[in-house]
Design an enzyme around this catalytic site. Sequence first.
Site, PDB file in Angstrom:
ATOM      1  N   GLN A 118      -5.577  -3.809   4.008  1.00  0.00           N
ATOM      2  CA  GLN A 118      -5.083  -2.507   3.576  1.00  0.00           C
ATOM      3  C   GLN A 118      -6.160  -1.805   2.775  1.00  0.00           C
ATOM      4  O   GLN A 118      -6.790  -2.418   1.922  1.00  0.00           O
ATOM      5  CB  GLN A 118      -3.848  -2.679   2.694  1.00  0.00           C
ATOM      6  CG  GLN A 118      -2.647  -3.240   3.439  1.00  0.00           C
ATOM      7  CD  GLN A 118      -1.451  -3.361   2.525  1.00  0.00           C
ATOM      8  OE1 GLN A 118      -1.510  -4.039   1.509  1.00  0.00           O
ATOM      9  NE2 GLN A 118      -0.366  -2.710   2.884  1.00  0.00           N
TER      10      GLN A 118
ATOM     11  N   HIS B 160      -4.550   1.448  -6.452  1.00  0.00           N
ATOM     12  CA  HIS B 160      -3.548   1.512  -7.498  1.00  0.00           C
ATOM     13  C   HIS B 160      -4.067   2.444  -8.571  1.00  0.00           C
ATOM     14  O   HIS B 160      -5.186   2.287  -9.046  1.00  0.00           O
ATOM     15  CB  HIS B 160      -3.268   0.111  -8.049  1.00  0.00           C
ATOM     16  CG  HIS B 160      -2.733  -0.801  -6.996  1.00  0.00           C
ATOM     17  ND1 HIS B 160      -3.492  -1.763  -6.387  1.00  0.00           N
ATOM     18  CD2 HIS B 160      -1.521  -0.837  -6.394  1.00  0.00           C
ATOM     19  CE1 HIS B 160      -2.770  -2.367  -5.463  1.00  0.00           C
ATOM     20  NE2 HIS B 160      -1.575  -1.829  -5.437  1.00  0.00           N
TER      21      HIS B 160
ATOM     22  N   HIS C 230       0.959   3.329  -5.828  1.00  0.00           N
ATOM     23  CA  HIS C 230       0.341   2.491  -4.797  1.00  0.00           C
ATOM     24  C   HIS C 230       0.106   3.425  -3.631  1.00  0.00           C
ATOM     25  O   HIS C 230       0.984   4.209  -3.305  1.00  0.00           O
ATOM     26  CB  HIS C 230       1.289   1.417  -4.266  1.00  0.00           C
ATOM     27  CG  HIS C 230       1.956   0.579  -5.301  1.00  0.00           C
ATOM     28  ND1 HIS C 230       1.745  -0.766  -5.383  1.00  0.00           N
ATOM     29  CD2 HIS C 230       2.846   0.876  -6.262  1.00  0.00           C
ATOM     30  CE1 HIS C 230       2.489  -1.264  -6.357  1.00  0.00           C
ATOM     31  NE2 HIS C 230       3.167  -0.289  -6.911  1.00  0.00           N
TER      32      HIS C 230
END
Length: 636
Positions: free
Chosen positions: A380, A384, A509
């Site tokens: 991914q 954050h 996120h």
Amino acid sequence: MVNISLPDGRHREYQEGTSLLQIAEDISPKLAKNAVAAVFNDKVTDLTTLVYKDGKVQFLDFDHEKARNVYRHSSSHVMAQAVKRLWPETKFAIGPAIDKGFYYDFDTDHTFTPDDFALIEKEMNSIIKSDYPIVRRELSKEEAIQFFADRKEDYKVELIRDLPDDAIISVYQQGEFVDLCAGPHLPSTGKVKAIKLMSLAGAYWRGDENKKMLQRIYATSFPKQVMLDDYLHKLEEARKRDHRKLGKELGLFVLLDEGPGFPFFLPKGMVIRNELENFWRQAHQQAGYQEIRTPIILNRELWEQSGHWDHYKDNMYFTKIDDQDFAVKPMNCPGGILVYKQNLHSYREFPLRTCEMGLVHRHEMSGVLHGLMRVRAFTQDDAHIFMLPEQIIAEIKGVMELVDLFYKQFGFTYHVELSTQPEKSMGTKEVWDAATDALKEALEGQGMAYKINAGDGAFYGPKIDFHLQDSLDRTWQCGTIQLDFQMPEKFDLTYIGEDGEKHRPVMIHRVIYGSMERFIGIITEHFGGAFPAWLAPVQVRVLPITEKQHEYAAQVMDNLKAAGIRAESDPRSEKIGYKIREGQLQKIPYLLILGDKEVQSGTVAVRHRKEGDLGQQGLEAFSAMVSAEIKDKVIR
RNA sequence: GCCGAUGUGGCUCAGAGGCAGAGCAGCUGAUUCGUAAUCAGCAGGUCGGCGGUUCGAAUCCGCCCAUCGGCUCCA
């Protein structure tokens, strides 16, 4: 008499009890011929509806989505009727229209095979030829239950029982066949023209894996054979673009029995992947992110603290080290949070943006794996962001701008969906509402149209999903932005505020590519393997016509490589047509054909994979052109 | 995980109880050619795995694995 108003503002008078179809015929025979359904007083209805009151009418042809659904829905009844004739014991579940066709779920002892398709299609065509009128009837709930119970249609009875007691239940009849259905429908079976059964599948009754599995037949239908042919042709084109096929042909990646759901990236696939990462890294540096990397394996306590051990266990892989429990990370956030906790943070640092190419592993059920689109290990492009509550909106806007920058780079259009609080969630309604409002405000502030997915958020917060549309009009969820007030709580994250006291930060996120694997799959299909030059594993291939040009070819190669262009040469003693064919099949952006003419003039003959022969150019000019195309990430 | 289908050289596929095949790719040789396939020769497979039926199994049966189309789920 009733007064009917038409979309163009005209009015006409008709006898009470005139059908909408008759009205259409009165207006123009062509309109009646093309009409699939009608909208009467803003409600989609059967053409056979009889009119007893004034109202406005509009006729819909197959081009309207609503009419198309009516057309397909009637088609599904024709299929059901055919199946009933061929296998009279069959019980019917549901048979709706879907995006590109329709399906019907059957419960029967006969196991359908593709060999049955011809048989069913033949019977369907016979039903179409008979041109049975499709007639609507209305029953009370009690009558309807009795009616379907008599016919042992258990699923229909179950459906009716779930309807309100005072509901008027409609059934549609064509010939000997009657089905429970809200409608509307075509006036007769003869309106259905071109049909094709597409595929077989198992499907649970009511989508519940604890209920019985039924047999589903997918099919499609069109009012003209050419439209069906065109559709089938497009499907064929889509199959040619399938990333699994292209991945094999172009040598990008493989999936092997030795690692189900764990893709291997081959050298050419890695070039694409690394270019995507380079672009990502550069864009994130500019956008003020700091890159980190966190471990793949972390201990049990961490996953218990994050809630994954309790809520996500079925999707996780576990291991033991020196008798201690560990888990392979299915998400990057706990690691990112640990990094945050390494320091005491001041509000002055906020928003603190950390990003990570995070390799996660999720145990997906074997039946759902699909090429690179659905795998068990993926990276991914995570980030954050820790911030003050009052920074939320500006920060989300910033992420949305970054997302836009990325997707535009590939020529994708996209749409946005906002997912709200699910039934099972952490935190109070107030916090959720505040978070959801913040996302809405950010979307509206950007002038972004969005759709709401009620109850579809993550358990820790609402989210914005980005769905991008590829060159075949399919949509893929890639980016998400999730607002999280929960993890900071669980991990007791703090920052020192202006007042010198500790406060709780808010966390975002987000991913943009989504997963590197899926994104590579998507762009492979989007570009049909013809990647823009900046991504192309080989950007230029040099093709000397005979051995006489090998020396010059080597010079050209050196030159291109010195300019940072990924070039290779094909010195085999094959005919030039053969080498060109292979270069084309590999979808290499530029082929340079080098013969005596080029050697003498010190030029290169350029062939573009899509534009064909571009003629001779000086080597320097060509090299500069390609370099610019790469630098500007031109899609050509 | 569930329903259905499929699994034969690197790739695409034929073979349906009786000697494992073709084309492409590869290798060797010949050919030196101008914008999508030059010719010839050679090599390459425990027919997904395990078990069973049979004189004999790629082929029939059972179990397992993987893949494909769906269900469900999702980046």
